[in-house]
Design a protein around this motif. Structure first.
Motif, PDB file in Angstrom:
ATOM      1  N   GLU A  30      19.092  43.962  -4.133  1.00 50.20           N
ATOM      2  CA  GLU A  30      17.864  44.415  -3.468  1.00 50.20           C
ATOM      3  C   GLU A  30      17.929  44.154  -1.964  1.00 50.20           C
ATOM      4  N   ILE A  31      18.458  43.016  -1.583  1.00 47.98           N
ATOM      5  CA  ILE A  31      18.622  42.710  -0.158  1.00 47.98           C
ATOM      6  C   ILE A  31      19.568  43.720   0.483  1.00 47.98           C
ATOM      7  N   ALA A  32      20.656  44.037  -0.199  1.00 50.06           N
ATOM      8  CA  ALA A  32      21.618  45.010   0.325  1.00 50.06           C
ATOM      9  C   ALA A  32      20.973  46.387   0.463  1.00 50.06           C
ATOM     10  N   LYS A  33      20.180  46.804  -0.528  1.00 46.48           N
ATOM     11  CA  LYS A  33      19.509  48.104  -0.454  1.00 46.48           C
ATOM     12  C   LYS A  33      18.532  48.153   0.711  1.00 46.48           C
ATOM     13  N   ASN A  34      17.788  47.068   0.925  1.00 47.90           N
ATOM     14  CA  ASN A  34      16.860  47.018   2.052  1.00 47.90           C
ATOM     15  C   ASN A  34      17.601  47.082   3.380  1.00 47.90           C
ATOM     16  N   ALA A  35      18.720  46.386   3.459  1.00 46.31           N
ATOM     17  CA  ALA A  35      19.515  46.404   4.684  1.00 46.31           C
ATOM     18  C   ALA A  35      20.058  47.807   4.958  1.00 46.31           C
ATOM     19  N   LEU A  36      20.478  48.500   3.899  1.00 44.85           N
ATOM     20  CA  LEU A  36      20.953  49.877   4.059  1.00 44.85           C
ATOM     21  C   LEU A  36      19.834  50.774   4.581  1.00 44.85           C
ATOM     22  N   SER A  37      18.643  50.633   4.021  1.00 43.64           N
ATOM     23  CA  SER A  37      17.512  51.444   4.458  1.00 43.64           C
ATOM     24  C   SER A  37      17.197  51.211   5.929  1.00 43.64           C
TER      25      SER A  37
END
Length: 63
Positions: A30-37
């Motif tokens: 989830e942290i990685a997905k937020n960082a990608l966004s």
């Protein structure tokens, strides 16, 4: 100096890809997905293409 959001997104995705399948894996993804966004909004087209590839790797890993 490079784009810090892009660099952080790459680091978080790498961490998520190499994390074990434990309770923290979901949080790491989830942290990685937020960082990608966040990074998508502040990158050029070449970086966006790399972010798309990282996003695909992350999605494949979480299946």
């Amino acid at each position: 100096m490079g784009n810090k959001l892009f660099q952080k997104a790459r680091e978080f995705v790498e961490e998520a890809l190499h994390s074990g399948h434990d309770g923290d894996q979901h949080k790491t993804e989830e942290i990685a997905k937020n960082a990608l966004s966040s990074a998508f909004a502040n990158t050029n087209e070449a970086e966006k293409e790399q972010l798309r590839e990282l996003q695909q790797e992350l999605e494949n890993h979480s299946k």
